[in-house]
Design a protein around this motif. Structure first.
Motif, mmCIF file in Angstrom:
data_model
loop_
_atom_site.group_PDB
_atom_site.id
_atom_site.type_symbol
_atom_site.label_atom_id
_atom_site.label_comp_id
_atom_site.label_asym_id
_atom_site.label_seq_id
_atom_site.Cartn_x
_atom_site.Cartn_y
_atom_site.Cartn_z
ATOM 1 N N PRO A 216 14.411 51.108 78.513
ATOM 2 C CA PRO A 216 14.344 51.663 77.155
ATOM 3 C C PRO A 216 15.563 51.357 76.297
ATOM 4 O O PRO A 216 15.453 51.306 75.066
ATOM 5 C CB PRO A 216 14.221 53.167 77.415
ATOM 6 N N LYS A 217 16.721 51.119 76.936
ATOM 7 C CA LYS A 217 17.927 50.826 76.163
ATOM 8 C C LYS A 217 17.953 49.382 75.672
ATOM 9 O O LYS A 217 18.717 49.044 74.766
ATOM 10 C CB LYS A 217 19.176 51.117 77.005
ATOM 11 N N ASN A 218 17.123 48.542 76.265
ATOM 12 C CA ASN A 218 16.996 47.147 75.837
ATOM 13 C C ASN A 218 15.518 46.819 75.670
ATOM 14 O O ASN A 218 14.927 46.078 76.470
ATOM 15 C CB ASN A 218 17.645 46.211 76.864
ATOM 16 N N PRO A 219 14.899 47.386 74.646
ATOM 17 C CA PRO A 219 13.435 47.272 74.497
ATOM 18 C C PRO A 219 12.975 45.849 74.207
ATOM 19 O O PRO A 219 13.628 45.096 73.477
ATOM 20 C CB PRO A 219 13.144 48.196 73.307
ATOM 21 N N THR A 220 11.850 45.505 74.807
ATOM 22 C CA THR A 220 11.247 44.194 74.569
ATOM 23 C C THR A 220 9.885 44.304 73.880
ATOM 24 O O THR A 220 9.363 43.297 73.399
ATOM 25 C CB THR A 220 11.060 43.442 75.904
ATOM 26 N N LEU A 221 9.314 45.509 73.843
ATOM 27 C CA LEU A 221 8.013 45.712 73.190
ATOM 28 C C LEU A 221 8.177 46.297 71.791
ATOM 29 O O LEU A 221 7.811 45.658 70.802
ATOM 30 C CB LEU A 221 7.127 46.618 74.048
ATOM 31 N N ILE A 222 8.703 47.496 71.715
ATOM 32 C CA ILE A 222 8.932 48.112 70.403
ATOM 33 C C ILE A 222 10.361 47.798 70.000
ATOM 34 O O ILE A 222 11.316 48.419 70.470
ATOM 35 C CB ILE A 222 8.689 49.628 70.444
ATOM 36 N N LYS A 223 10.501 46.802 69.152
ATOM 37 C CA LYS A 223 11.823 46.309 68.790
ATOM 38 C C LYS A 223 12.297 46.877 67.461
ATOM 39 O O LYS A 223 11.493 47.111 66.549
ATOM 40 C CB LYS A 223 11.804 44.780 68.714
ATOM 41 N N THR A 224 13.586 47.082 67.378
ATOM 42 C CA THR A 224 14.208 47.501 66.126
ATOM 43 C C THR A 224 14.509 46.271 65.285
ATOM 44 O O THR A 224 15.053 45.281 65.791
ATOM 45 C CB THR A 224 15.523 48.256 66.392
ATOM 46 N N VAL A 225 14.125 46.311 64.029
ATOM 47 C CA VAL A 225 14.457 45.258 63.079
ATOM 48 C C VAL A 225 15.507 45.838 62.144
ATOM 49 O O VAL A 225 15.203 46.693 61.317
ATOM 50 C CB VAL A 225 13.216 44.795 62.285
ATOM 51 N N TRP A 226 16.736 45.402 62.323
ATOM 52 C CA TRP A 226 17.829 46.020 61.584
ATOM 53 C C TRP A 226 17.619 45.883 60.082
ATOM 54 O O TRP A 226 17.367 44.804 59.553
ATOM 55 C CB TRP A 226 19.159 45.403 61.999
ATOM 56 N N GLY A 227 17.715 47.023 59.399
ATOM 57 C CA GLY A 227 17.504 47.050 57.963
ATOM 58 C C GLY A 227 16.052 47.028 57.556
ATOM 59 O O GLY A 227 15.727 47.098 56.371
ATOM 60 N N GLY A 228 15.165 46.913 58.555
ATOM 61 C CA GLY A 228 13.751 46.823 58.222
ATOM 62 C C GLY A 228 12.904 47.930 58.805
ATOM 63 O O GLY A 228 12.113 48.555 58.120
ATOM 64 N N GLY A 229 13.064 48.184 60.096
ATOM 65 C CA GLY A 229 12.239 49.204 60.729
ATOM 66 C C GLY A 229 11.970 48.848 62.171
ATOM 67 O O GLY A 229 12.889 48.515 62.919
ATOM 68 N N TYR A 230 10.682 48.849 62.549
ATOM 69 C CA TYR A 230 10.295 48.583 63.929
ATOM 70 C C TYR A 230 9.085 47.656 63.953
ATOM 71 O O TYR A 230 8.310 47.595 62.990
ATOM 72 C CB TYR A 230 9.944 49.888 64.656
ATOM 73 N N THR A 231 8.913 46.973 65.075
ATOM 74 C CA THR A 231 7.742 46.125 65.248
ATOM 75 C C THR A 231 7.285 46.147 66.688
ATOM 76 O O THR A 231 8.119 46.271 67.603
ATOM 77 C CB THR A 231 8.044 44.665 64.822
ATOM 78 N N LEU A 232 5.993 46.056 66.918
ATOM 79 C CA LEU A 232 5.451 45.884 68.262
ATOM 80 C C LEU A 232 5.395 44.386 68.533
ATOM 81 O O LEU A 232 4.573 43.670 67.952
ATOM 82 C CB LEU A 232 4.054 46.495 68.380
ATOM 83 N N SER A 233 6.305 43.925 69.376
ATOM 84 C CA SER A 233 6.420 42.493 69.668
ATOM 85 C C SER A 233 5.495 42.141 70.827
ATOM 86 O O SER A 233 5.914 41.972 71.966
ATOM 87 C CB SER A 233 7.874 42.141 70.005
ATOM 88 N N ALA A 234 4.216 42.044 70.526
ATOM 89 C CA ALA A 234 3.218 41.729 71.554
ATOM 90 C C ALA A 234 1.922 41.306 70.874
ATOM 91 O O ALA A 234 1.624 41.730 69.762
ATOM 92 C CB ALA A 234 2.973 42.948 72.442
ATOM 93 N N ASP A 235 1.177 40.472 71.572
ATOM 94 C CA ASP A 235 -0.176 40.132 71.110
ATOM 95 C C ASP A 235 -1.116 41.248 71.548
ATOM 96 O O ASP A 235 -1.033 41.732 72.692
ATOM 97 C CB ASP A 235 -0.617 38.805 71.699
ATOM 98 N N VAL A 236 -1.989 41.666 70.677
ATOM 99 C CA VAL A 236 -2.894 42.789 70.947
ATOM 100 C C VAL A 236 -4.335 42.308 70.867
ATOM 101 O O VAL A 236 -4.718 41.613 69.923
ATOM 102 C CB VAL A 236 -2.658 43.942 69.939
ATOM 103 N N ARG A 237 -5.121 42.684 71.875
ATOM 104 C CA ARG A 237 -6.559 42.399 71.861
ATOM 105 C C ARG A 237 -7.316 43.720 71.752
ATOM 106 O O ARG A 237 -7.007 44.680 72.447
ATOM 107 C CB ARG A 237 -6.991 41.685 73.135
ATOM 108 N N LYS A 238 -8.293 43.740 70.867
ATOM 109 C CA LYS A 238 -9.151 44.917 70.725
ATOM 110 C C LYS A 238 -10.368 44.728 71.631
ATOM 111 O O LYS A 238 -11.105 43.756 71.507
ATOM 112 C CB LYS A 238 -9.579 45.098 69.272
ATOM 113 N N LEU A 239 -10.559 45.660 72.571
ATOM 114 C CA LEU A 239 -11.639 45.547 73.540
ATOM 115 C C LEU A 239 -12.841 46.388 73.114
ATOM 116 O O LEU A 239 -12.700 47.379 72.419
ATOM 117 C CB LEU A 239 -11.144 46.020 74.910
#
Length: 239
Positions: A216-239
């Motif tokens: 959690p201290k070095n996140p690879t999925l929910i990343k912080t974008v400095w000055g911007g916010g957050y992003t989910l860094s992953a490809d998502v498939r809707k099943l």
């Protein structure tokens, strides 16, 4: 919604409850005023309520508990009435899905303005993020199941989510690889105008990371974008 929106006012202080109910009535609302959470639950079951105005500090069941019940069982907007000293409770209330809060002592005119903002948002489709019933989103070995409102890991273990965590995770899953600001996340997940309590989003992000990130201290999925916010860094498939 009816022509005269039906408000449920929940406050144990008669000196606040009765004058406020009268003021709201004069400003075009139909108001049911009760003094405790038990009465509020009865009214919620018996009436078509369009919005709840809810005091946090009440004897017996407090406003936070009632707010949790409302959000678990409906999409009725909630405005919290709170004292300046109740900052932690305000944050918790917003994380539970309250739409806004007003500090005591407050101007009834300000409260009416906030009520109207919420109703405008609902009318224009700005309410909470939703997903088709039964939709499942797959990403990075995880499944977000909207019917059960749970995250399932690669071994099939389901992680229960709070309402705030679920709404936030759904916002990310339906907008993968997009940078979402704190204000956007507040508006998407809680259906209200963002304010100084954007720290509530940071707290929710922290809890989600503890559930889904290997570190959690070095996140690879929910990343912080400095000055911007957050992003989910992953490809998502809707099943």
């Amino acid at each position: 919604m009816s022509e005269r929106p039906h408000l449920l006012l929940v406050d144990d202080e008669r000196s606040i409850r009765e004058p406020l109910a009268q003021y709201l009535g004069r400003n075009g609302f139909r108001v049911t005023a009760v003094e405790n959470a038990a009465e509020a639950r009865v009214r919620l079951n018996a009436n078509a309520i369009d919005l709840v105005i809810l005091d946090i500090m009440m004897p017996g069941e407090d406003g936070l508990s009632l707010c949790r019940h409302i959000r678990e069982t409906s999409e009725i907007p909630v405005i919290l009435l709170t004292a300046k000293s109740e900052e932690t409770d305000r944050i918790v209330g917003l994380e539970m899905g309250a739409d806004d809060y007003v500090l005591k002592p407050f101007s009834p005119r300000e409260l009416v303005a906030r009520i109207k903002v919420i109703f405008r948002r609902v009318a224009t489709g700005g309410q909470r993020v939703t997903a088709p019933d039964g939709a499942t989103y797959a990403f990075a070995g995880w499944l977000l199941k909207t019917q059960e409102r749970t995250l399932v890991d690669g071994e099939g273990v389901a992680l229960p989510l709070s309402t705030a965590e679920y709404n936030l995770m759904l916002a990310f899953a339906t907008r993968p690889n997009q940078v979402l600001s704190r204000d956007q996340l507040l508006d998407i997940t809680q259906g209200r105008e963002a304010n100084a309590f954007d720290r509530a989003i940071d707290n929710q992000i922290s809890r989600l990371r503890k559930k889904i990130e290997p570190d959690p201290k070095n996140p690879t999925l929910i990343k912080t974008v400095w000055g911007g916010g957050y992003t989910l860094s992953a490809d998502v498939r809707k099943l």
